[in-house]
Structure formats: C-alpha cells, structure tokens
Motif scaffolding. Sequence first.
Motif, PDB file in Angstrom:
ATOM      1  N   THR A 154       0.836  -1.191   0.000  1.00 35.45           N
ATOM      2  CA  THR A 154       0.000   0.000   0.000  1.00 35.45           C
ATOM      3  C   THR A 154       0.876   1.248   0.000  1.00 35.45           C
ATOM      4  O   THR A 154       2.076   1.191   0.290  1.00 35.45           O
ATOM      5  N   GLU A 178       2.430   1.713   3.440  1.00 34.33           N
ATOM      6  CA  GLU A 178       3.577   0.840   3.676  1.00 34.33           C
ATOM      7  C   GLU A 178       4.811   1.357   2.945  1.00 34.33           C
ATOM      8  O   GLU A 178       5.926   1.352   3.488  1.00 34.33           O
ATOM      9  N   SER A 227       1.997   9.538  -2.214  1.00 36.72           N
ATOM     10  CA  SER A 227       1.034   9.462  -3.318  1.00 36.72           C
ATOM     11  C   SER A 227       1.574  10.151  -4.565  1.00 36.72           C
ATOM     12  O   SER A 227       1.426   9.649  -5.678  1.00 36.72           O
ATOM     13  N   GLN A 268      -0.894  -0.317 -10.377  1.00 37.95           N
ATOM     14  CA  GLN A 268      -1.757  -0.255  -9.206  1.00 37.95           C
ATOM     15  C   GLN A 268      -2.866  -1.292  -9.310  1.00 37.95           C
ATOM     16  O   GLN A 268      -3.412  -1.525 -10.389  1.00 37.95           O
ATOM     17  N   LYS A 278      -6.506  -2.550  -7.239  1.00 40.45           N
ATOM     18  CA  LYS A 278      -7.492  -2.194  -6.229  1.00 40.45           C
ATOM     19  C   LYS A 278      -8.128  -3.460  -5.691  1.00 40.45           C
ATOM     20  O   LYS A 278      -8.557  -4.324  -6.448  1.00 40.45           O
ATOM     21  N   GLN A 279      -8.168  -3.575  -4.378  1.00 43.10           N
ATOM     22  CA  GLN A 279      -8.784  -4.723  -3.721  1.00 43.10           C
ATOM     23  C   GLN A 279      -9.604  -4.195  -2.551  1.00 43.10           C
ATOM     24  O   GLN A 279      -9.068  -3.783  -1.529  1.00 43.10           O
ATOM     25  N   ARG A 325     -11.298  -1.642  -0.414  1.00 44.06           N
ATOM     26  CA  ARG A 325     -11.023  -0.214  -0.221  1.00 44.06           C
ATOM     27  C   ARG A 325      -9.549   0.127  -0.360  1.00 44.06           C
ATOM     28  O   ARG A 325      -9.167   1.294  -0.297  1.00 44.06           O
ATOM     29  N   HIS A 326      -8.743  -0.887  -0.531  1.00 43.78           N
ATOM     30  CA  HIS A 326      -7.294  -0.666  -0.553  1.00 43.78           C
ATOM     31  C   HIS A 326      -6.740  -0.664  -1.984  1.00 43.78           C
ATOM     32  O   HIS A 326      -7.252  -1.347  -2.869  1.00 43.78           O
ATOM     33  N   ARG A 327      -5.701   0.118  -2.154  1.00 44.53           N
ATOM     34  CA  ARG A 327      -4.971   0.147  -3.418  1.00 44.53           C
ATOM     35  C   ARG A 327      -3.552  -0.341  -3.159  1.00 44.53           C
ATOM     36  O   ARG A 327      -2.885   0.141  -2.245  1.00 44.53           O
ATOM     37  N   TYR A 328      -3.129  -1.285  -3.953  1.00 41.64           N
ATOM     38  CA  TYR A 328      -1.799  -1.862  -3.806  1.00 41.64           C
ATOM     39  C   TYR A 328      -0.944  -1.520  -5.016  1.00 41.64           C
ATOM     40  O   TYR A 328      -1.450  -1.360  -6.133  1.00 41.64           O
TER      41      TYR A 328
END
Length: 223
Positions: free
Chosen positions: A33, A36, A49, A63, A65-66, A68-71
């Motif tokens: 993330t 991280e 960002s 990128q 998306k999973q 609410r998270h973006r990895y």
Amino acid sequence: MVSTTGLAATAAAIGDPARAGMLAALMDGRALTAGELAGVAGIAPQTASAHLARLAEAGLIQQEKQGRHRYHRLASAEVAALLEGLMALAARPRPATGPREHGLRTARTCYDHMAGRLAVALADALVARGHLLLDTEGAALTEGGLAFLNDLGVRSAPSRRRFCRPCLDWSERRLHLGGAVGAALCARCVELGWVRPVAGSRALTITPAGELGFRSAFGVAMA
C-alpha cells in the motif's frame, strides 16, 4: 529506438531517493500500500502518493485495487531486471557489509526469482552439467535441462514473458537465471521447503532440507 527524452524521464523517475527506496521495497514481488511504501521511504503518506503517481506515469509500477485498498507492485519482470542492474552498478566498489547484507548476498528474491550466491551457484551447476546455456546475450535450457527441471517438479506456466533469460546479480556481479524458468525454480524451492522467505526482507533462509536438496540435486553446498 528509445528516445533520449524517454530515457531521461525514466532515469529521473528512479533518481529520487524516496522513489528509489519504494522500488527497492517492491523487488521481492509483493504488492504494498501507499502507507507501507511511505514507511519504507521515510516520508509522509501524502508525499508518497505524488511519488507513486510519478512512478506509475513512467511505467515502473502498476496499481491494483482490492476492496477499499490500493496496492502497488512493479510493472513487470523487465522493470525488476533494470533495477537489479542498477543495483549492481551502484554497489561498486563493494562496501563493508553487516549481518543483514550478508543474508541478502547469500540468497534473496529478485522480483520473482532467486538471486545471490545461491542463485549464481545453481546457474553455474546447470551450465556445468550441460543443462543451461547462459551468457550476457541470453539464456536457453537444453533438452537435458528441461528434463532435469521437470524431474525436479519445476513447472513454468505459459506466459508472454521471456521463458529463460540471464539476470546480472548485483552482489555477485555474475549471472543468475531469470525469466519464467527462474521464477518457477524459485517457487519450487519454496514449495519443497528448501528456502524460506524472511519476513520484511528480500532475504531467503536456506533450510537444512535445502542444504541437503541443493547438494543432492545440483551438487551445490551452501552450508
């Protein structure tokens, strides 16, 4: 042919210390993330960002998306190979190293395949047995090499990436095996319990089973 403008833009994207730190953190193949990666780079999440957007624009990361998270992960194995080559160049001359660096030099992940002394030794063993043709121009498994890896249970799924390629090891300054075959070999060694990933690091621990397995299958002694 790549334009000098494009080359300069890619180099500039990598050249910032914070962005370089983020890319290095993604070299083990994981997706992380923004928070991280901000922690790894020692910067604020808001600043991270902007850096991640710059890396994505340069085609160095992608990128996912999973929920609410973006990895974020490296865009490809080619990007990992580029970074490994830059690390090899940056490491000259070799600095004095401590215990952590020793572990990384012994065995580590290079995106999705193995690197370090172990990987170079395995590549040398495959070449010596006539299983692998390997030089700076390219790599190819022989018929005997395909049979050997098949007997070991190494399976590389069909993909658009290069089947077999050389990768310059930044710590050993010699070639190890990358590409789909290198990734499949790494996955099999983890599956067999011969190597174990170290949490929070690219380092791989060679287990007692691995010491026996590498010696028996490849004639490589790493103890």
